[in-house]
Design an enzyme around this catalytic site. Sequence first.
Site, PDB file in Angstrom:
ATOM      1  N   CYS A 266     111.224 132.339  76.401  1.00 49.86           N
ATOM      2  CA  CYS A 266     110.672 132.072  77.740  1.00 49.86           C
ATOM      3  C   CYS A 266     110.250 130.625  77.965  1.00 49.86           C
ATOM      4  O   CYS A 266     110.793 129.966  78.844  1.00 49.86           O
ATOM      5  CB  CYS A 266     109.490 132.994  77.978  1.00 49.86           C
ATOM      6  SG  CYS A 266     109.938 134.711  77.740  1.00 49.86           S
TER       7      CYS A 266
ATOM      8  N   GLU B 251     105.907 139.054  74.087  1.00 44.62           N
ATOM      9  CA  GLU B 251     106.563 139.842  73.044  1.00 44.62           C
ATOM     10  C   GLU B 251     105.518 140.185  71.990  1.00 44.62           C
ATOM     11  O   GLU B 251     104.644 139.386  71.681  1.00 44.62           O
ATOM     12  CB  GLU B 251     107.709 139.053  72.409  1.00 44.62           C
ATOM     13  CG  GLU B 251     108.866 138.917  73.355  1.00 44.62           C
ATOM     14  CD  GLU B 251     110.112 138.337  72.699  1.00 44.62           C
ATOM     15  OE1 GLU B 251     110.224 138.372  71.470  1.00 44.62           O
ATOM     16  OE2 GLU B 251     110.969 137.847  73.445  1.00 44.62           O
TER      17      GLU B 251
ATOM     18  N   ASP C 171     122.744 150.111  81.767  1.00 47.04           N
ATOM     19  CA  ASP C 171     123.303 148.921  81.125  1.00 47.04           C
ATOM     20  C   ASP C 171     124.816 149.073  81.066  1.00 47.04           C
ATOM     21  O   ASP C 171     125.335 150.183  81.000  1.00 47.04           O
ATOM     22  CB  ASP C 171     122.738 148.752  79.711  1.00 47.04           C
ATOM     23  CG  ASP C 171     122.729 147.296  79.278  1.00 47.04           C
ATOM     24  OD1 ASP C 171     121.649 146.722  79.108  1.00 47.04           O
ATOM     25  OD2 ASP C 171     123.845 146.721  79.119  1.00 47.04           O
TER      26      ASP C 171
ATOM     27  N   LYS D 273     113.072 127.933  77.882  1.00 44.77           N
ATOM     28  CA  LYS D 273     114.044 128.149  78.963  1.00 44.77           C
ATOM     29  C   LYS D 273     113.401 127.895  80.330  1.00 44.77           C
ATOM     30  O   LYS D 273     113.983 127.231  81.192  1.00 44.77           O
ATOM     31  CB  LYS D 273     114.554 129.597  78.867  1.00 44.77           C
ATOM     32  CG  LYS D 273     115.289 130.129  80.063  1.00 44.77           C
ATOM     33  CD  LYS D 273     115.891 131.496  79.772  1.00 44.77           C
ATOM     34  CE  LYS D 273     114.925 132.644  79.905  1.00 44.77           C
ATOM     35  NZ  LYS D 273     114.643 133.087  81.268  1.00 44.77           N
TER      36      LYS D 273
HETATM   37  C1  UGA Z   1     105.418 134.191  77.247  1.00 46.50           C
HETATM   38  C2  UGA Z   1     104.175 134.359  78.157  1.00 46.50           C
HETATM   39  O1  UGA Z   1     102.990 134.332  77.354  1.00 46.50           O
HETATM   40  C3  UGA Z   1     104.253 135.661  78.932  1.00 46.50           C
HETATM   41  O2  UGA Z   1     103.156 135.757  79.849  1.00 46.50           O
HETATM   42  C4  UGA Z   1     105.569 135.693  79.724  1.00 46.50           C
HETATM   43  O3  UGA Z   1     105.735 136.887  80.444  1.00 46.50           O
HETATM   44  C5  UGA Z   1     106.728 135.557  78.750  1.00 46.50           C
HETATM   45  O4  UGA Z   1     106.596 134.317  78.050  1.00 46.50           O
HETATM   46  C6  UGA Z   1     108.006 135.597  79.551  1.00 46.50           C
HETATM   47  O5  UGA Z   1     108.246 134.694  80.364  1.00 46.50           O
HETATM   48  O6  UGA Z   1     108.742 136.597  79.475  1.00 46.50           O
HETATM   49  P1  UGA Z   1     106.122 135.071  74.802  1.00 46.50           P
HETATM   50  O7  UGA Z   1     107.190 134.017  74.874  1.00 46.50           O
HETATM   51  O8  UGA Z   1     106.479 136.441  74.401  1.00 46.50           O
HETATM   52  O9  UGA Z   1     105.380 135.201  76.241  1.00 46.50           O
HETATM   53  O10 UGA Z   1     105.043 134.598  73.751  1.00 46.50           O
HETATM   54  P2  UGA Z   1     103.671 133.796  73.742  1.00 46.50           P
HETATM   55  O11 UGA Z   1     102.660 134.628  73.066  1.00 46.50           O
HETATM   56  O12 UGA Z   1     103.333 133.259  75.053  1.00 46.50           O
HETATM   57  O13 UGA Z   1     104.024 132.605  72.737  1.00 46.50           O
HETATM   58  C7  UGA Z   1     105.037 131.642  73.023  1.00 46.50           C
HETATM   59  C8  UGA Z   1     105.067 130.566  71.982  1.00 46.50           C
HETATM   60  O14 UGA Z   1     103.912 129.741  72.071  1.00 46.50           O
HETATM   61  C9  UGA Z   1     105.091 131.067  70.536  1.00 46.50           C
HETATM   62  O15 UGA Z   1     106.005 130.292  69.809  1.00 46.50           O
HETATM   63  C10 UGA Z   1     103.677 130.859  70.054  1.00 46.50           C
HETATM   64  O16 UGA Z   1     103.585 130.690  68.675  1.00 46.50           O
HETATM   65  C11 UGA Z   1     103.302 129.609  70.803  1.00 46.50           C
HETATM   66  N1  UGA Z   1     101.844 129.431  70.975  1.00 46.50           N
HETATM   67  C12 UGA Z   1     101.143 130.281  71.769  1.00 46.50           C
HETATM   68  C13 UGA Z   1     101.196 128.381  70.339  1.00 46.50           C
HETATM   69  O17 UGA Z   1     101.811 127.584  69.599  1.00 46.50           O
HETATM   70  N2  UGA Z   1      99.854 128.222  70.537  1.00 46.50           N
HETATM   71  C14 UGA Z   1      99.131 129.047  71.327  1.00 46.50           C
HETATM   72  O18 UGA Z   1      97.906 128.833  71.468  1.00 46.50           O
HETATM   73  C15 UGA Z   1      99.801 130.104  71.956  1.00 46.50           C
END
Ligand code: UGA
Length: 435
Positions: free
Chosen positions: A264, A156, A30, A267
């Site tokens: 994610c 995450e 980094d 964006k």
């Molecule tokens: C997401 C994807 O799930 C990963 O596969 C991907 O690698 C990552 O983005 C990335 O591009 O780096 P993340 O953003 O860490 O992962 O979290 P998620 O668990 O997917 O949740 C995202 C958002 O959706 C959260 O705000 C969560 O509360 C919301 N969510 C998720 C819902 O409102 N309902 C659901 O049923 C699932």
Amino acid sequence: MNITMIGTGYVGLVTGTCFAEFGHHVTCVDKLTDKIEQLNAGHIPIYEPGLDALVAKNREEGRLQFTTDVAGAVAGADAVFLAVGTPTSRRGDGYADLTYIYEASKELAAHLQGYTVIVDKSTVPVGTARQVARIIKEENSTADFDVASNPEFLREGAAISDFMRPDRVVIGVESDRAEQVLREVYKPLYLQESPILSTTVETAELIKYAANAFLAVKISYINEMAAVCEAVGADITALAKGIGMDGRIGSKFLHPGPGYGGSCFPKDTLALMRIVQEYGESVRIVEAAVEVNSAQKARMVKKIRDALGGSEAGKTIAVLGLTFKPETDDMRESPAVSILPALLEKGATIRAHDPKGMEEAKKYLPDGIQYVENAYEACEGADMVVLMTEWNQYRALDLDRIASLLSKPIFVDLRNVYDPQTMKEKGFTYVGVGR
Ligand code: UGA
């Protein structure tokens, strides 16, 4: 194998550490001297369950190093992964900002020795790997390398288990040689038969966006269905079960809530819209999902206001959970960042608690929010409690205690954690999402 990871943000740090856990020799680089010093002192700059122990173990066993020295780290590497940030461009047009990817490519080019695969790990628009190849060739015409794309699918809060037990690994390659190197990198996963899908570089780049956009669509769909349930008097929890049992639909990502957030989905959906526009195409379903998601956050403000009898002025609201999801301290695009300022503006007093995110939250939320030590302190004398993020510690609250602490027993559950009937029996005015 010798692996170099450029960028020690969330993706770089988790991926580098997990590769070391596979048995590879990993050097994480980094530019930020402070960050590298901290990592070398054993301090992990982000909260991700299990990461600190895994970093410590692999450093101790000599497989994981942190440095600011790009030249030393790149020479002799079999694969160099680019895991630098690709934020939404500051121009505000939704494009991903690729400055860091291109700078890193330029910088590493001169130091390549022997055959090296340069792998895009960051989420990047289609065509980026080709640009990386062009930059490296311009800088070092004799470099022996291939570019590849290996998108990450880590959630995450569950990143280490997602990495160690992936549904699939996608590798976008343009030569057998590069494919062999990447298959070797992921060889430890063969034992558990994790599928490795090899595609062209462009397809791999697009798979990442298509996957995240699909998940965003699924969430917006269920959030819209939740509103329909409220209108017709149906129950979203049963509805989600009823459709999710169909194997073609699947039960995951059908939890309604205050809208998706994080670094994610917001964006990547915008970036996908921009990418396809450039090619004269559109992704109208994704555009609608983005629109529904903003509307969902606004709906939550109205829900809270209605539960308070039409005005939040002069009311104290206890807020449980600030991060965009549990098990992280990440506040980026968290629904709280849209909802809480709207409530404050209308004259509410907010008393908030989050198990891990309060320090981060202070950077994203306006002044004037009171941060407290636990859920019960937040509820003392408040006019309502809003459960915003479904942290485990909010799933089994002492409800009698909460009811006695609140000046009015109003419980707005934006994650549908609690059973409406039980809440009613406990004396709460209970408001969920879609039930
Ligand atoms: C997401 C994807 O799930 C990963 O596969 C991907 O690698 C990552 O983005 C990335 O591009 O780096 P993340 O953003 O860490 O992962 O979290 P998620 O668990 O997917 O949740 C995202 C958002 O959706 C959260 O705000 C969560 O509360 C919301 N969510 C998720 C819902 O409102 N309902 C659901 O049923 C699932």
